[in-house]
Design a protein around this motif. Structure first.
Motif, PDB file in Angstrom:
ATOM      1  N   ILE A 164     102.867 105.907  71.517  1.00 27.29           N
ATOM      2  CA  ILE A 164     101.547 106.490  71.839  1.00 27.29           C
ATOM      3  C   ILE A 164     100.724 106.461  70.555  1.00 27.29           C
ATOM      4  N   ALA A 165      99.541 105.853  70.619  1.00 26.16           N
ATOM      5  CA  ALA A 165      98.763 105.602  69.394  1.00 26.16           C
ATOM      6  C   ALA A 165      97.454 106.400  69.369  1.00 26.16           C
ATOM      7  N   PRO A 166      96.932 106.667  68.161  1.00 27.23           N
ATOM      8  CA  PRO A 166      95.656 107.374  68.024  1.00 27.23           C
ATOM      9  C   PRO A 166      94.511 106.366  67.922  1.00 27.23           C
ATOM     10  N   TRP A 167      93.288 106.893  67.781  1.00 24.97           N
ATOM     11  CA  TRP A 167      92.128 105.996  67.751  1.00 24.97           C
ATOM     12  C   TRP A 167      91.731 105.566  66.346  1.00 24.97           C
ATOM     13  N   SER A 209      94.894 104.358  72.306  1.00 27.01           N
ATOM     14  CA  SER A 209      93.962 105.476  72.491  1.00 27.01           C
ATOM     15  C   SER A 209      92.800 105.073  73.393  1.00 27.01           C
ATOM     16  N   GLU A 210      92.427 106.005  74.251  1.00 30.50           N
ATOM     17  CA  GLU A 210      91.277 105.793  75.143  1.00 30.50           C
ATOM     18  C   GLU A 210      89.951 105.944  74.395  1.00 30.50           C
ATOM     19  N   MET A 211      89.987 106.474  73.167  1.00 28.69           N
ATOM     20  CA  MET A 211      88.741 106.710  72.410  1.00 28.69           C
ATOM     21  C   MET A 211      88.191 105.408  71.830  1.00 28.69           C
ATOM     22  N   GLY A 265      94.766 104.222  79.023  1.00 26.22           N
ATOM     23  CA  GLY A 265      94.309 105.463  79.637  1.00 26.22           C
ATOM     24  C   GLY A 265      94.371 106.602  78.643  1.00 26.22           C
ATOM     25  N   GLY A 266      94.018 107.802  79.110  1.00 26.31           N
ATOM     26  CA  GLY A 266      93.977 108.973  78.227  1.00 26.31           C
ATOM     27  C   GLY A 266      95.121 109.919  78.503  1.00 26.31           C
ATOM     28  N   VAL A 267      94.784 111.211  78.595  1.00 24.34           N
ATOM     29  CA  VAL A 267      95.819 112.237  78.735  1.00 24.34           C
ATOM     30  C   VAL A 267      96.663 112.006  79.994  1.00 24.34           C
ATOM     31  N   ALA A 268      96.017 111.608  81.114  1.00 27.85           N
ATOM     32  CA  ALA A 268      96.766 111.444  82.370  1.00 27.85           C
ATOM     33  C   ALA A 268      97.821 110.332  82.214  1.00 27.85           C
ATOM     34  N   ALA A 269      97.447 109.257  81.521  1.00 30.54           N
ATOM     35  CA  ALA A 269      98.405 108.155  81.315  1.00 30.54           C
ATOM     36  C   ALA A 269      99.562 108.629  80.438  1.00 30.54           C
ATOM     37  N   SER A 270      99.223 109.322  79.339  1.00 28.86           N
ATOM     38  CA  SER A 270     100.264 109.850  78.433  1.00 28.86           C
ATOM     39  C   SER A 270     101.200 110.789  79.176  1.00 28.86           C
ATOM     40  N   THR A 271     100.599 111.681  79.978  1.00 28.55           N
ATOM     41  CA  THR A 271     101.405 112.689  80.671  1.00 28.55           C
ATOM     42  C   THR A 271     102.383 112.021  81.637  1.00 28.55           C
ATOM     43  N   LEU A 284     107.481 111.539  65.044  1.00 23.55           N
ATOM     44  CA  LEU A 284     106.134 112.096  65.166  1.00 23.55           C
ATOM     45  C   LEU A 284     105.393 111.835  63.860  1.00 23.55           C
ATOM     46  N   GLU A 285     104.344 111.027  63.955  1.00 26.64           N
ATOM     47  CA  GLU A 285     103.504 110.753  62.780  1.00 26.64           C
ATOM     48  C   GLU A 285     102.246 111.575  62.973  1.00 26.64           C
ATOM     49  N   LEU A 286     102.142 112.702  62.267  1.00 20.77           N
ATOM     50  CA  LEU A 286     101.068 113.660  62.541  1.00 20.77           C
ATOM     51  C   LEU A 286     100.076 113.714  61.379  1.00 20.77           C
ATOM     52  N   ASP A 344      90.827 123.608  58.577  1.00 20.88           N
ATOM     53  CA  ASP A 344      90.949 122.514  59.564  1.00 20.88           C
ATOM     54  C   ASP A 344      91.075 121.172  58.842  1.00 20.88           C
ATOM     55  N   GLU A 345      91.835 120.238  59.436  1.00 23.31           N
ATOM     56  CA  GLU A 345      91.861 118.871  58.907  1.00 23.31           C
ATOM     57  C   GLU A 345      90.440 118.309  59.041  1.00 23.31           C
ATOM     58  N   ILE A 346      89.851 117.786  57.952  1.00 24.89           N
ATOM     59  CA  ILE A 346      88.429 117.384  58.000  1.00 24.89           C
ATOM     60  C   ILE A 346      88.265 116.087  58.792  1.00 24.89           C
ATOM     61  N   PRO A 386     109.557 104.609  52.985  1.00 29.94           N
ATOM     62  CA  PRO A 386     109.416 105.245  54.304  1.00 29.94           C
ATOM     63  C   PRO A 386     108.059 105.920  54.388  1.00 29.94           C
ATOM     64  N   PHE A 387     107.385 105.818  55.542  1.00 27.05           N
ATOM     65  CA  PHE A 387     106.103 106.498  55.691  1.00 27.05           C
ATOM     66  C   PHE A 387     106.235 107.555  56.774  1.00 27.05           C
ATOM     67  N   GLY A 388     105.950 108.804  56.412  1.00 29.79           N
ATOM     68  CA  GLY A 388     106.022 109.853  57.421  1.00 29.79           C
ATOM     69  C   GLY A 388     105.659 111.191  56.820  1.00 29.79           C
TER      70      GLY A 388
HETATM   71  P1  NAD Z   1      95.355 112.856  69.374  1.00 22.05           P
HETATM   72  O1  NAD Z   1      96.593 113.656  69.138  1.00 22.05           O
HETATM   73  O2  NAD Z   1      94.204 113.533  70.022  1.00 22.05           O
HETATM   74  O3  NAD Z   1      95.683 111.594  70.323  1.00 22.05           O
HETATM   75  C1  NAD Z   1      96.731 110.699  70.048  1.00 22.05           C
HETATM   76  C2  NAD Z   1      97.232 110.095  71.343  1.00 22.05           C
HETATM   77  O4  NAD Z   1      97.727 111.128  72.192  1.00 22.05           O
HETATM   78  C3  NAD Z   1      96.164 109.336  72.150  1.00 22.05           C
HETATM   79  O5  NAD Z   1      96.728 108.157  72.647  1.00 22.05           O
HETATM   80  C4  NAD Z   1      95.820 110.300  73.271  1.00 22.05           C
HETATM   81  O6  NAD Z   1      95.456 109.655  74.469  1.00 22.05           O
HETATM   82  C5  NAD Z   1      97.122 111.064  73.477  1.00 22.05           C
HETATM   83  N1  NAD Z   1      96.897 112.427  73.946  1.00 22.05           N
HETATM   84  C6  NAD Z   1      95.822 113.235  73.668  1.00 22.05           C
HETATM   85  N2  NAD Z   1      95.979 114.434  74.279  1.00 22.05           N
HETATM   86  C7  NAD Z   1      97.162 114.380  74.930  1.00 22.05           C
HETATM   87  C8  NAD Z   1      97.879 115.318  75.744  1.00 22.05           C
HETATM   88  N3  NAD Z   1      97.380 116.525  76.014  1.00 22.05           N
HETATM   89  N4  NAD Z   1      99.061 114.944  76.267  1.00 22.05           N
HETATM   90  C9  NAD Z   1      99.576 113.720  76.010  1.00 22.05           C
HETATM   91  N5  NAD Z   1      98.937 112.791  75.244  1.00 22.05           N
HETATM   92  C10 NAD Z   1      97.751 113.112  74.724  1.00 22.05           C
HETATM   93  O7  NAD Z   1      94.990 112.216  67.975  1.00 22.05           O
HETATM   94  P2  NAD Z   1      93.721 111.327  67.598  1.00 22.05           P
HETATM   95  O8  NAD Z   1      92.504 112.182  67.676  1.00 22.05           O
HETATM   96  O9  NAD Z   1      93.738 110.062  68.349  1.00 22.05           O
HETATM   97  O10 NAD Z   1      94.052 111.003  66.062  1.00 22.05           O
HETATM   98  C11 NAD Z   1      93.757 111.881  65.023  1.00 22.05           C
HETATM   99  C12 NAD Z   1      94.971 112.653  64.554  1.00 22.05           C
HETATM  100  O11 NAD Z   1      96.057 111.782  64.342  1.00 22.05           O
HETATM  101  C13 NAD Z   1      94.732 113.334  63.213  1.00 22.05           C
HETATM  102  O12 NAD Z   1      95.344 114.601  63.215  1.00 22.05           O
HETATM  103  C14 NAD Z   1      95.422 112.414  62.215  1.00 22.05           C
HETATM  104  O13 NAD Z   1      95.796 113.022  61.011  1.00 22.05           O
HETATM  105  C15 NAD Z   1      96.593 111.961  63.029  1.00 22.05           C
HETATM  106  N6  NAD Z   1      97.098 110.680  62.549  1.00 22.05           N
HETATM  107  C16 NAD Z   1      98.308 110.619  61.935  1.00 22.05           C
HETATM  108  C17 NAD Z   1      98.770 109.419  61.433  1.00 22.05           C
HETATM  109  C18 NAD Z   1     100.107 109.292  60.744  1.00 22.05           C
HETATM  110  O14 NAD Z   1     100.530 108.166  60.511  1.00 22.05           O
HETATM  111  N7  NAD Z   1     100.770 110.361  60.397  1.00 22.05           N
HETATM  112  C19 NAD Z   1      97.986 108.278  61.555  1.00 22.05           C
HETATM  113  C20 NAD Z   1      96.757 108.384  62.193  1.00 22.05           C
HETATM  114  C21 NAD Z   1      96.326 109.580  62.692  1.00 22.05           C
END
Ligand code: NAD
Length: 473
Positions: free
Chosen positions: A123-126, A152-154, A180-186, A221-223, A347-349, A415-417
């Protein structure tokens, strides 16, 4: 019009079908997806990226005005580098690792074999919509898995091209994309994946981990979070300004490992701020309108950033550069006089706003860092090795950059994490391969003496056990 229940049912069916197809191939892949086949898969991925380079650049430019040079630098090169590194080292990573016998395992041989986990979910971010979806795929394939990717849907243009590229390059039994977005992830998270690799916010990371707890899928989890940066009294000021400006304003600050805020020693504050302003002016002369500065991804994020600024200003902060947001364009912004009551302080900026905080006492800075959740990255600029080492020893973070920012992400040997709230597990290179592998222990009996102590526990057996205890205990 489709209701949200229709949408949920659609995704549930789509996810279940994609998962079932991949699951059916697990056993065959265990036997047939060897080093040559994995290398072929990685080569197909590299070829697809090269063929679609122009389309990828156009997609990311459409999604959030990301400059072409930054797309090449931060989206394409890292993935191609991962592919090359994995292809080169794959055979060695897959090799059985012999383990020498211990006294207790006398008469046996043992080894560890890295085996594919099975069907994996990515599952990837935007914010790096291509590299954070496809980078983990490199590790998943190198480790012999199949994968379902949920971009990501964004960033819809990039999501669409990822879906098309994967469809063209791979059989859906090996790689498939569900958009898709949240519904696809869920819908996906309800399925019993063998591993879930999630990149995104800590808040959604908790949802992912709770879902994984139901099926006991392993997770990476890459957060995110706030990555602090320290400019010490003996820092090379021009170097610090150049790297901090790059790390903070590349991708318009929408980077998980961007310097979130900077602590600058009082003795170098003026010199640092002058060098930083000069650097920003040279790099992004026209401010928000610079073609070298990405856009804020959407209105929601732009409003969140202006809200952070408004809140800080109302509580006494001073904007000393930039500050304006128009149509999702935001100029590099410097802000001073931050206090703990302000949202921007906790907050994370995740945008091009850099709080500059002056300090005298480094212990107070490390104390403040330790009082918060563990950062994804920590950056230190100084020329005193002793001071740098003392800061590293006094804190914890996913990674550390010394006299640089961001570049630790691109080192395939590292390692990246994150750690705890900034992440669990690691990606890239061998660490990524291991994340997507199960280390299976295999032990083979040759002439183990252990049957001598099997029951019944006669006095002779008890004496032997006593002897064993004397030797091993
Ligand atoms: P996000 O958590 O909102 O979304 C990430 C993914 O999760 C998307 O694909 C989204 O569709 C899905 N998602 C969103 N809400 C969901 C839910 N309720 N249930 C299931 N899936 C859901 O993150 P974002 O806004 O796309 O990205 C920004 C965040 O990601 C920031 O906090 C940033 O620091 C973090 N990030 C971390 C890394 C890393 O490598 N550690 C890299 C990039 C971004």
């Amino acid at each position: 019009m489709a209701t949200s229940t229709d949408e949920a049912t659609l995704f549930t069916n789509q996810a279940a079908a994609a998962f079932a197809l991949q699951k059916a191939g697990v056993i065959a892949r265990r036997q047939l997806f060897g080093p040559a086949e994995r290398r072929d898969a990685l080569e197909s991925l590299a070829a697809a990226i090269r063929q679609n380079e122009a389309a990828l650049i156009a997609a990311m430019a459409a999604d959030f005005g990301k400059p072409e040079a930054e797309i090449i630098l931060t989206e394409l090169i890292p993935v191609l580098q991962e592919i090359r590194h994995a292809s080169r080292h794959l055979k060695r990573w897959m090799r059985l690792r012999r383990v020498l016998p211990t006294l207790a395992s006398f008469g046996t041989t043992a080894y560890v074999r890295s085996e594919a986990r099975g069907v994996c979910l990515i599952i990837a971010p935007w914010n790096y919509p291509f590299s954070l979806a496809i980078g983990p795929l490199v590790s998943a394939l190198a480790a012999g898995n199949s994968a379902i990717i949920k971009p990501s849907e964004m960033t819809p243009a990039t999501s669409a091209i990822i879906a098309r590229m994967m469809k063209d390059a791979f059989h859906p039994e090996l790689v498939t994309v569900i958009e898709g977005g949240v519904a696809a992830s869920t819908a996906l998270l309800a399925l019993p994946f063998d591993h879930i690799f999630f990149t995104g916010s800590p808040a959604v990371g908790r949802i992912v981990m709770a879902a994984a707890a139901k099926t006991l899928a392993s997770v990476t989890l890459e957060l995110g979070g706030k990555s602090p940066t320290i400019v010490g009294p003996d820092a090379d000021i021009r170097q610090a300004a150049a790297w901090i400006a790059f790390g903070k304003f590349a991708n318009a600050g929408q980077t998980c490992i961007a310097p979130d805020h900077v602590f600058v020693h009082a003795s170098v504050k003026d010199a640092f701020l002058a060098a930083l302003r000069e650097r920003i002016r040279r790099a992004y002369g026209d401010g928000a309108a610079s073609p070298d500065l990405a856009r804020i991804v959407n209105d929601l994020q732009a409003r969140r950033l202006s809200g952070l600024l408004r809140d800080a200003l109302a509580k006494g902060a001073r904007v000393t550069l930039g500050g304006a947001v128009h149509d999702c364009h935001m100029a590099p912004t410097l802000i001073e006089a931050i206090t703990p009551e302000m949202d921007i302080d906790h907050d994370e900026i995740f945008g091009p706003i850099l709080p500059v905080i002056v300090y005298d006492d480094i212990d107070a800075v490390t104390h403040q860092i330790n009082a918060r959740t563990k950062p994804l990255a920590l950056y230190v600029f100084d020329t005193s090795r002793a001071r740098i080492n003392a800061i590293i020893a006094a804190t914890s973070s996913g990674s550390v950059g010394v006299n640089l920012t961001m570049a630790q992400f691109t080192h395939t040997g590292l390692p990246f994490g994150g750690v705890n709230t900034s992440g669990i597990g690691a990606a890239h290179g061998h660490a990524g391969f291991r994340a997507f592998s199960h280390e299976r222990a295999v032990m083979i009996n040759r002439y183990s003496p252990l049957p001598m102590i099997f029951p019944p526990y006669t006095p002779r057996v008890k004496r032997l056990i006593g002897l064993f205890k004397g030797i091993l205990g």
